[in-house]
Scaffold this motif. Structure first.
Motif, PDB file in Angstrom:
ATOM      1  N   LEU A  84      77.666  26.346  71.217  1.00 41.87           N
ATOM      2  CA  LEU A  84      77.314  25.999  72.601  1.00 41.87           C
ATOM      3  C   LEU A  84      75.829  25.710  72.733  1.00 41.87           C
ATOM      4  O   LEU A  84      75.420  24.787  73.455  1.00 41.87           O
ATOM      5  N   ALA A  85      75.014  26.499  72.031  1.00 44.46           N
ATOM      6  CA  ALA A  85      73.565  26.269  72.072  1.00 44.46           C
ATOM      7  C   ALA A  85      73.213  24.917  71.461  1.00 44.46           C
ATOM      8  O   ALA A  85      72.342  24.193  71.972  1.00 44.46           O
ATOM      9  N   MET A  86      73.862  24.563  70.369  1.00 39.12           N
ATOM     10  CA  MET A  86      73.634  23.248  69.761  1.00 39.12           C
ATOM     11  C   MET A  86      73.984  22.134  70.735  1.00 39.12           C
ATOM     12  O   MET A  86      73.226  21.171  70.923  1.00 39.12           O
ATOM     13  N   GLY A  87      75.167  22.248  71.345  1.00 31.13           N
ATOM     14  CA  GLY A  87      75.603  21.218  72.267  1.00 31.13           C
ATOM     15  C   GLY A  87      74.708  21.104  73.475  1.00 31.13           C
ATOM     16  O   GLY A  87      74.426  19.996  73.953  1.00 31.13           O
ATOM     17  N   ALA A  88      74.236  22.250  73.979  1.00 31.68           N
ATOM     18  CA  ALA A  88      73.346  22.232  75.140  1.00 31.68           C
ATOM     19  C   ALA A  88      72.016  21.568  74.802  1.00 31.68           C
ATOM     20  O   ALA A  88      71.404  20.910  75.656  1.00 31.68           O
ATOM     21  N   GLY A 146      75.263  15.277  70.169  1.00 31.15           N
ATOM     22  CA  GLY A 146      75.313  16.417  69.265  1.00 31.15           C
ATOM     23  C   GLY A 146      74.264  16.393  68.168  1.00 31.15           C
ATOM     24  O   GLY A 146      73.349  15.558  68.160  1.00 31.15           O
ATOM     25  N   VAL A 147      74.406  17.310  67.229  1.00 33.30           N
ATOM     26  CA  VAL A 147      73.449  17.425  66.127  1.00 33.30           C
ATOM     27  C   VAL A 147      73.803  16.511  64.969  1.00 33.30           C
ATOM     28  O   VAL A 147      73.087  16.460  63.970  1.00 33.30           O
ATOM     29  N   GLY A 148      74.912  15.799  65.099  1.00 26.86           N
ATOM     30  CA  GLY A 148      75.342  14.905  64.021  1.00 26.86           C
ATOM     31  C   GLY A 148      76.601  15.423  63.363  1.00 26.86           C
ATOM     32  O   GLY A 148      76.713  16.625  63.089  1.00 26.86           O
ATOM     33  N   LEU A 151      84.507  22.856  70.535  1.00 23.43           N
ATOM     34  CA  LEU A 151      83.123  23.222  70.222  1.00 23.43           C
ATOM     35  C   LEU A 151      82.605  22.432  69.027  1.00 23.43           C
ATOM     36  O   LEU A 151      81.411  22.140  68.952  1.00 23.43           O
ATOM     37  N   GLU A 152      83.473  22.082  68.089  1.00 15.99           N
ATOM     38  CA  GLU A 152      83.057  21.195  67.002  1.00 15.99           C
ATOM     39  C   GLU A 152      82.615  19.849  67.567  1.00 15.99           C
ATOM     40  O   GLU A 152      81.572  19.296  67.191  1.00 15.99           O
ATOM     41  N   THR A 196      79.108  16.077  68.027  1.00 15.72           N
ATOM     42  CA  THR A 196      79.157  14.714  68.577  1.00 15.72           C
ATOM     43  C   THR A 196      78.874  14.656  70.062  1.00 15.72           C
ATOM     44  O   THR A 196      78.909  13.576  70.658  1.00 15.72           O
ATOM     45  N   GLY A 197      78.593  15.800  70.690  1.00 12.47           N
ATOM     46  CA  GLY A 197      78.189  15.827  72.083  1.00 12.47           C
ATOM     47  C   GLY A 197      79.309  15.472  73.055  1.00 12.47           C
ATOM     48  O   GLY A 197      80.492  15.432  72.710  1.00 12.47           O
TER      49      GLY A 197
END
Length: 405
Positions: free
Chosen positions: A270-274, A280-282, A317-318, A323-324
């Protein structure tokens, strides 16, 4: 058809399943190039293109500012093979009279895996070697604990084949034959997936709320009886159950331990997505970004490599983390197209698509934990099922009569 069957046959043996998929994809490219005028009329190709776009475009957009560009672009390029593979599947399964044999052979593959799993239950060994301490590993081996998830996902093929050949007696026997190995495989996600498959199968059998409730109670009673025996006879299963029951304590730490650390992985996702809400982070960058967003003291972070958990262990969540929102919305659109195609199909077409469709429901059910859908192995199985589903929904009026010279 042989190439399509070789994919599940080789699944237990690492990346070898890529060989028949790659050959089929090459043939699919030839079909697209040499028969494009006819394929434009194919109903299944249109659905394949839509679903592929919903899968591939989020990965493509995520790669531009990925935390690990090389890995993301490698994944984006590798995923291109799924579209021509799906095209080949549509061509190979274009005639409806092939489907009964195809589904029977897939059920036979699952049955062979089950027989091997039962051999391991009784003797401790199987074609895959000795069992893991806490998990029944079967033909997949103790270093590749995927028996439970794969059996749960592919269970509709065996259940439907048993029902068609041996009526309800066969269905009940197949349920019990699947239940024990799936329970002893120890993957709680596979327990939920199999339970979902059984609920849908029971509703299909009863079609009435009262009878459905009675059958559900009977199935639950049988499952609890089998689980009680397994608890007393299998130390590995007992350990998994004791860990699972920690959730009843209700504390955050107990729930986290019961979920094998999934809570902290989900918080990190969730922190990555936020932090990267758009794309997303890729794709496949989760483990490389994990340490940046994890809480201090997270035991998933490797102090040497500074890498973390390999994936988010949950489909939504993946998508959100890697991928946002682009990925989340694209997959929702894809799900809508897939469901719409089902509802627009006639009854015989739905019967052909039932086994792969139900397998996809079990695989993608969002209220569960999951393997990584953009990984090479799970992504391959996902697209094998999608290809079968799209091919099954291809109506007789759209059968392709061309051939490769």
């Amino acid at each position: 058809m042989i190439l399509l069957l070789l994919v599940p046959v080789l699944l237990p043996f690492g990346r070898t399943a890529e060989a028949p998929l790659s050959i089929a994809a090459i043939i699919g490219v030839i079909l697209l190039l040499r028969q494009h005028g006819v394929w434009r009329k194919s109903a299944s190709l249109g659905l394949m293109l839509l679903l592929f776009a919903c899968y591939w475009l989020p990965a493509f957009f995520s790669a531009f500012d990925s935390v690990v560009p090389a890995k993301s672009w490698e994944t984006v390029a590798g995923d291109l093979r799924f579209l021509p593979f799906a095209v080949f599947a549509g061509y190979a399964l274009r005639q409806t009279n092939i489907w009964p044999r195809m589904q029977c052979l897939i059920a036979l593959i699952v049955l062979v895996w089950l027989l091997d799993a039962w051999l391991q239950i009784l003797t401790g060994f199987s074609l895959g070697g000795a069992a893991d301490k806490e998990h029944l590993s079967g033909i997949f081996g103790a270093d590749n604990l995927k028996l439970g998830p794969v059996l749960a996902v592919l269970s509709p093929f065996l259940l439907l084949e048993a029902r068609a050949r041996f009526s309800r007696t066969g269905l009940i026997a197949a349920f019990l034959f699947l239940l024990v190995p799936i329970l002893l495989a120890g993957e709680r996600a596979s327990w939920l997936s199999f339970a979902l498959v059984c609920l849908i199968m029971l509703w299909r059998e009863t079609r009435a709320p009262l009878r459905f409730a009675v059958w559900c109670m009977a199935a639950l009673t049988g499952a609890c009886f089998v689980a009680a025996i397994a608890w007393q006879t299998s130390p590995g299963f007992a350990a998994r159950m004791q860990r699972s029951l920690l959730v009843l304590q209700g504390t955050h730490s107990a729930v986290d331990e019961a979920s094998a650390g999934r809570l902290r992985i989900w918080h990190t996702a969730l922190a990555m997505g936020a932090a990267h809400p758009l794309n997303g982070v890729g794709v496949r960058g989760f483990r490389y970004a994990y340490a940046t967003y994890a809480e201090p003291g997270d035991f998933f972070v490797d102090p040497v490599t500074h890498e973390g958990a390999s994936h988010a262990h949950q489909l939504l969540l993946e998508l959100f983390s890697e991928t946002g929102l682009i990925g989340v919305f694209a997959w929702l659109i894809g799900a809508w197209f897939a469901i719409r195609a089902w509802w627009r199909a006639d009854v015989p077409t739905r019967l052909r698509a039932l086994a792969p469709g139900l397998a996809l429901v079990a695989m993608c059910f969002p209220l569960n934990t999951h393997l990584a859908f953009y990984s090479a192995w799970w992504g391959l199985l996902f697209w094998w099922l999608l290809a079968l589903y799209c091919a099954a929904l291809q109506s007789e009026s759209h059968e392709v009569t061309t051939h490769v010279a």
